[in-house]
Every structure is written in C-alpha cells, then in structure tokens.
Design a protein around this motif. Structure first.
Motif, PDB file in Angstrom:
ATOM      1  N   ALA A  57       0.544   4.027  -2.934  1.00  0.00           N
ATOM      2  CA  ALA A  57       0.186   5.415  -2.599  1.00  0.00           C
ATOM      3  C   ALA A  57       1.252   6.386  -3.090  1.00  0.00           C
ATOM      4  CB  ALA A  57      -0.015   5.550  -1.098  1.00  0.00           C
TER       5      ALA A  57
ATOM      6  N   LEU B 192      -6.039  -0.625  -0.701  1.00  0.00           N
ATOM      7  CA  LEU B 192      -6.276   0.652  -1.381  1.00  0.00           C
ATOM      8  C   LEU B 192      -7.697   1.153  -1.124  1.00  0.00           C
ATOM      9  CD1 LEU B 192      -4.408   0.094  -4.754  1.00  0.00           C
ATOM     10  CD2 LEU B 192      -4.000   1.977  -3.161  1.00  0.00           C
TER      11      LEU B 192
ATOM     12  N   LEU C  93       0.819  -1.219   0.000  1.00  0.00           N
ATOM     13  CA  LEU C  93       0.000   0.000   0.000  1.00  0.00           C
ATOM     14  C   LEU C  93       0.855   1.272   0.000  1.00  0.00           C
ATOM     15  CD1 LEU C  93      -2.620   1.654   0.216  1.00  0.00           C
ATOM     16  CD2 LEU C  93      -2.625   1.161   2.678  1.00  0.00           C
TER      17      LEU C  93
END
Length: 297
Positions: A188, A242, A184
């Motif tokens: 990001a 997400l 993640l």
C-alpha cells in the motif's frame, strides 16, 4: 558460541549487536556479498571477521541467514550441505512456506529452524543496524516439530536473549498472517508513493507534506531488492490481502461520493483499531495470552 551471520544489513547487523551485547556469541563471523557493506560492518565492529561462505559456515555453531528471501532460497540448501550435524541453521526471512518446502527432504532438515522476527525499519545496510531492535517483539518459529529439539532450543534461547516473545505456527499460517500485517502495508505504501508522484504539481504537494503523509508513506522507502522477492514468494496471500484492501478502498470512496452517513460509520468502525492495538479487545488479549503463555517455552 561461534555465530555466522549471512547478510550484514539491518536485520543481520541488529542481531549481531544484540548477540554481542548479551555475550550469547563469543565470536561473530560475517558473510557479505557487498564489499562496501562488508568493510563497513568490520569498521563499526558488527562482526569480528568477514569470510567467504564455506569457511564461515564450517566454523560456526549457529548460522543465521539474514538476506533477501530469494537469496535464502538459493543459499539455504548450500549452507545445510556444508554444516556439521551439530550446527544449527536458521533464517530471518519474511516468507516461510516456499523456503521450507525447498529443504523439506534435505538430510539435515532437522538442523534448520524456519523463523521470522517481526521487527524492522525502512532502512538498510550495516549502518542501519540497531541495538534492541527486537526487544518486546514477537519471533515466529514455523514447523518446529520438523526441527531437532537441541536446534530448536538454541534458537528459542537466541530470541529470548534478544528480548523477544516466541509464537509457533505452520509456514503457511505465517505467510497468510504476515501478508496482512506486514506485506500489505508495504504494498500500500509503494502504491501511495506512486499515486502522489503521479500528480503533475507534485512538488507543491511534497512541500506541503506533513507528518501524517510521511508516516503513512514511510514504508515506500524500503528496498525493492528485499521486498520484490517477498511479494513474489507470498504472491497468493499478498494478492488476497490487496483484494480485500481494494474492496474497502472502493467502499470508502463510494461512501464519500454517495452516502455521508456510511462514510462516518466506516471511519468510526476503523477507529476500533485504537482499542485493538491497545489491548482492549477481549479476543485479542486471549490470543496474546495463547501465543505468549502457551506457545512460548
């Protein structure tokens, strides 16, 4: 101990440095598809020699695959076909479930240890290799009950030689956990880098970029050829993480727009991460004790 390392980039090269320094390895053989990387690895003495796959694997007591996870999926069955019954095989991939399933019924499944050292940087190639990269970090070993005890013991010794603690879990648990704490943040960072580059006057933005932005977006410098296959192999859990992240982004956005008090409450709640990472949270301390003391041999 003759150790063959397939892939002489950041992870493979850093392992080579540590195993040479500790004398865990008496001879290091490299396998590297990129010719310039192979030449550089020899030049800086990461390994003693670079050989074709078959020759390098057949002479090894231990084979370490430190290549992108899509390549591990392709090469792991081939490596297991080539090794002797006494040779231990492990991989350092960030995903485990799909890789483990691919060799589930292989005759030499017990030679294989599914592993993931939780360490790295955004850089790649032999010159990115760092001595001590893994010191104090956690190595995850998956589905250890499916591995032969002598092979498991060797990999435990290798990680402990590198200064790592060892946690044991299933391949599915590994993929689920790393989706949040590793995959993640990278996803990001890629999205944040694209968002900033999407702004028309981005040159001014980059001139103004300070440490906060640089540290947040640092992971976006990671190699797509390595991270693309990770996202695809762990698609289910990466998408899940997400979706949770996007939910919190929307919540925070809406609090800025409509509810200043909630905005502050969300930030104060986020501040708790400082204590959690610092070991102040009782439940986390308990979990750490369980991993280090109960699961580590």
């Amino acid at each position: 101990m003759n150790v063959t390392i397939i892939g002489l980039g950041l992870i493979g090269g850093s392992i080579a440095k540590d195993l040479r320094k500790s004398r865990f390895a008496t001879h290091l053989t490299g396998v590297e598809a990129n010719v310039s990387n192979a030449e550089k690895a020899l030049e800086i003495k990461l390994v003693d020699e670079v050989l074709p796959l078959e020759a390098a694997v057949q002479k090894a007591d231990l084979v370490v695959l430190a290549i992108p996870v899509d390549k591990i999926l392709e090469l792991l069955p081939v490596v297991l076909d080539l090794v002797s019954d006494r040779t231990t095989v492990t991989d350092m991939g960030s995903t485990k479930k799909e890789i483990a399933q691919a060799i589930e019924n292989h005759p030499k499944r017990r030679n294989y240890i599914a592993a993931h050292p939780m360490s790295g940087t955004e850089y790649s190639g032999p010159t990115a290799a760092l001595e001590g990269l893994f010191t104090g970090k956690i190595a995850i070993v998956c589905d250890h009950e499916k591995s032969g005890p002598q092979h498991l013991a060797l990999i435990e010794k290798m990680f402990q030689t590198m200064g790592m603690n060892i946690a044991y879990m299933s391949a599915d648990e590994q993929d689920h956990s790393t989706a949040y704490i590793s995959h993640l943040p990278h996803a990001a960072a890629f999205a944040l880098a694209n968002a900033v580059q999407d702004k028309e006057d981005r040159s001014i933005i980059f001139d103004l970029a300070s440490g906060g932005f640089r540290s947040t977006v640092r992971l976006a410098k990671s190699t797509p050829t390595m991270w693309g296959p990770i996202f695809q192999q762990n698609k289910q859990y990466v998408v899940e993480s997400l979706e949770v992240y996007i939910k919190h982004l929307i919540d925070f956005k809406e609090s800025i727009e409509h509810d200043e008090q909630r905005m502050y409450a969300l930030m104060e709640n986020a501040n708790k991460i400082r204590g959690i990472l610092g070991g102040e949270n009782p439940s986390l301390i308990k979990n750490e004790e369980k991993i280090v003391k109960f699961y580590t041999k």
